[in-house]
Design a protein around this motif. Structure first.
Motif: not given
Length: 106
Positions: A34, A60, A64
């Motif tokens: 990220c 993301i 993520g």
């Protein structure tokens, strides 16, 4: 939140431990880093202020979000003051990861 993890000399290692775990989680989930978290870590390296805000506005996905939240939870990260997610496409699994981190903070 729980106690800060410290080295023998009293130094706070939670940020470095978070970063190490974050990179490991990214690799295991096969997801890219990220940009916002990377920028926050770079700022920490420059000025020494701990990362307190996790404001993410990139797509993301749940992987993520899981990489970030799992890393925070693993090291019992004591500095978080704000988590904001915009357009991350984190789905239900990402929200569960945030909830698990918040629940762990109590």
């Amino acid at each position: 939140m729980g106690p800060k993890k410290k080295a023998d000399d009293g130094e706070d290692l939670s940020i470095d431990q978070f970063w190490k775990n974050y990179k490991k989680n990214l690799a295991s989930l096969d997801t890219p880093m990220c940009k916002a978290v990377k920028e926050q870590h770079e700022r920490y390296l420059e000025d020494g202020e701990p990362i307190q805000k996790f404001h993410i506005w990139e797509q993301i996905g749940w992987q993520g979000v899981q990489a970030v939240m799992q890393s925070l939870r693993t090291v019992n990260y004591p500095h978080t003051r704000s988590i904001r997610l915009w357009k991350t496409h984190c789905e239900d699994e990402g929200v569960r990861c945030v909830c698990m981190y918040i629940n762990n903070c109590n």
